[in-house]
Design a protein around this motif. Structure first.
Motif, PDB file in Angstrom:
ATOM      1  N   TRP A 166       0.435   0.946  12.154  1.00  0.00           N
ATOM      2  CA  TRP A 166      -0.398  -0.243  12.397  1.00  0.00           C
ATOM      3  C   TRP A 166      -1.292  -0.048  13.628  1.00  0.00           C
ATOM      4  N   LEU A 167      -1.998   1.086  13.620  1.00  0.00           N
ATOM      5  CA  LEU A 167      -2.808   1.483  14.783  1.00  0.00           C
ATOM      6  C   LEU A 167      -4.111   0.708  14.898  1.00  0.00           C
TER       7      LEU A 167
ATOM      8  N   ASP B 251       4.766   5.683   9.642  1.00  0.00           N
ATOM      9  CA  ASP B 251       5.858   4.891   9.068  1.00  0.00           C
ATOM     10  C   ASP B 251       5.934   5.044   7.549  1.00  0.00           C
TER      11      ASP B 251
ATOM     12  N   ASP C 250     -12.390  22.068  10.303  1.00  0.00           N
ATOM     13  CA  ASP C 250     -11.805  21.519   9.079  1.00  0.00           C
ATOM     14  C   ASP C 250     -10.433  22.171   8.907  1.00  0.00           C
ATOM     15  N   ILE C 251      -9.381  21.371   8.903  1.00  0.00           N
ATOM     16  CA  ILE C 251      -8.045  21.983   8.889  1.00  0.00           C
ATOM     17  C   ILE C 251      -7.649  22.519   7.504  1.00  0.00           C
TER      18      ILE C 251
ATOM     19  N   THR D 157      -4.180  15.178  14.973  1.00  0.00           N
ATOM     20  CA  THR D 157      -4.443  13.804  14.527  1.00  0.00           C
ATOM     21  C   THR D 157      -5.217  13.788  13.212  1.00  0.00           C
ATOM     22  N   ALA D 158      -5.672  14.962  12.761  1.00  0.00           N
ATOM     23  CA  ALA D 158      -6.497  15.007  11.543  1.00  0.00           C
ATOM     24  C   ALA D 158      -5.654  14.634  10.337  1.00  0.00           C
ATOM     25  N   ALA D 159      -6.209  13.818   9.467  1.00  0.00           N
ATOM     26  CA  ALA D 159      -5.442  13.409   8.287  1.00  0.00           C
ATOM     27  C   ALA D 159      -6.345  12.782   7.248  1.00  0.00           C
TER      28      ALA D 159
ATOM     29  N   ILE E  27       1.042  14.235  14.464  1.00  0.00           N
ATOM     30  CA  ILE E  27       1.051  12.773  14.358  1.00  0.00           C
ATOM     31  C   ILE E  27       1.415  12.376  12.926  1.00  0.00           C
TER      32      ILE E  27
ATOM     33  N   THR F  41       3.590   7.015  14.196  1.00  0.00           N
ATOM     34  CA  THR F  41       3.069   5.746  14.671  1.00  0.00           C
ATOM     35  C   THR F  41       2.809   4.826  13.480  1.00  0.00           C
TER      36      THR F  41
END
Ligand SMILES: NC(=O)c1ccc[n+]([C@@H]2O[C@H](COP(=O)([O-])OP(=O)(O)OC[C@H]3O[C@@H](n4cnc5c(N)ncnc54)[C@H](OP(=O)(O)O)[C@@H]3O)[C@@H](O)[C@H]2O)c1
Length: 282
Positions: free
Chosen positions: A139-140, A90, A26-27, A46-48, A87, A137
């Protein structure tokens, strides 16, 4: 959160990648993060908190993960002597229509999520100035879990037609291409800078959906264009999320390929059959 072990030398085979999920790391947990980077040479954060609408009424919680968590990961990467790829999104821009947003364009987020991610970028760079690369990045979509193509396929399977907004412009992006770009950046020795890992060209959500529908054999009128106002949400959606690809060449790397090429290659992998769209995974 992903880390590549020193043994990998960024051929980075799956066996060399540590990919702890939230239950393992857990960041927001200072001590867990401090030890996580030991022994790896690249950390990819990549955690968010990605619930864009929910963040409007829970900005502190989004900030705790996307800003403070990112900073914590950056500090840990720095003390472990690892490079960091943060990561981002936009949504750090204001979505005002115009030219594609350059990598060094001034950020001006209009949502709580965007503010937390912009803060995460700044804090990461401040915490690890010699070793942080920002990769934005947008619209993944990917092989697993919910995604826009899967939602469109599910809507078509259920109703035979779907309404999709046609006044927001962006860049659909296959997650696999982002992963490839990150590996390429690290393999090229990049350790600082900002890169936009988004599909080349631009599309509206309607155009994105229409290509998915066509590939599944639906008729042209199965996807119907609508305006954003008829699909209001808590957080305003950017009208213009088109990002420039100006820094790839400086690193000696090719810019991301067109979004249509990504999608055409991704579709077999997404396996958008009636069964898989119901289950949410191939
Ligand atoms: N999806 C997009 O279109 C898009 C566009 C631009 C940028 N991005 C960025 O791309 C990255 C990945 O996004 P995504 O779309 O893959 O989102 P996602 O599916 O929501 O993945 C985010 C992951 O972070 C985990 N997480 C949340 N809080 C955490 C914490 N405190 N500690 C550790 N892990 C935590 C989540 O775990 P749980 O599932 O357990 O909550 C989830 O596995 C994010 O940085 C996002 O900002 C995404």
């Amino acid at each position: 959160m992903t880390g590549c072990s020193p043994a990998s030398s960024l051929g980075c085979s799956p066996d060399d990648v540590l990919a702890p999920g939230r239950s393992q790391l857990d960041i927001t947990d200072e001590s867990a993060v401090a030890s996580m980077a030991q022994g790896v040479d690249v950390v990819v954060n990549t955690a968010a908190w990605t619930a864009v609408d929910a963040a409007e009424s829970a900005e502190d919680a989004a900030h705790a993960v996307n800003a403070l968590g990112a900073e914590r990961v950056a500090r840990a990467a720095r003390s472990a002597g690892a490079r960091l790829v943060q990561i981002s999104t936009d949504y750090v821009f204001d979505g005002a229509p115009g030219r594609p947003f350059a990598e060094d364009a001034i950020v001006n987020p209009t949502t709580a999520y965007g503010r937390s991610k912009a803060e995460g970028e700044a804090r990461s760079v401040r915490a690890h100035p010699e070793g942080t690369t920002i990769v934005r990045t947008s619209w993944l979509y990917g092989r697993y879990g919910p995604s826009f193509p899967r939602s469109i396929a599910a809507g078509l399977a259920e109703h035979g037609a779907v309404d999709v907004v046609d006044d927001q412009h962006g860049q659909p992006t296959w997650a696999r291409d982002v992963a490839r770009s990150v590996i390429d950046l690290m393999g090229a020795g990049v350790s600082v800078g900002t890169f936009h890992a988004t599909g080349g060209g631009q599309a509206t959500w309607f155009e994105f959906a229409a290509r998915v529908a066509t590939s599944l054999g639906y008729p042209d009128d199965a996807v119907r264009p609508i305006a954003t106002d008829s699909a209001a949400r808590a957080a305003p959606r950017p009208r213009w999320s088109v990002l420039a690809h100006g820094t790839w060449g400086d690193a000696g790397l090719a810019a991301p390929r067109p979004w249509r090429d990504m999608l055409d290659d991704a579709l077999p992998d997404l396996a958008l059959t009636a069964a898989t769209v119901r289950n949410g995974t191939p």
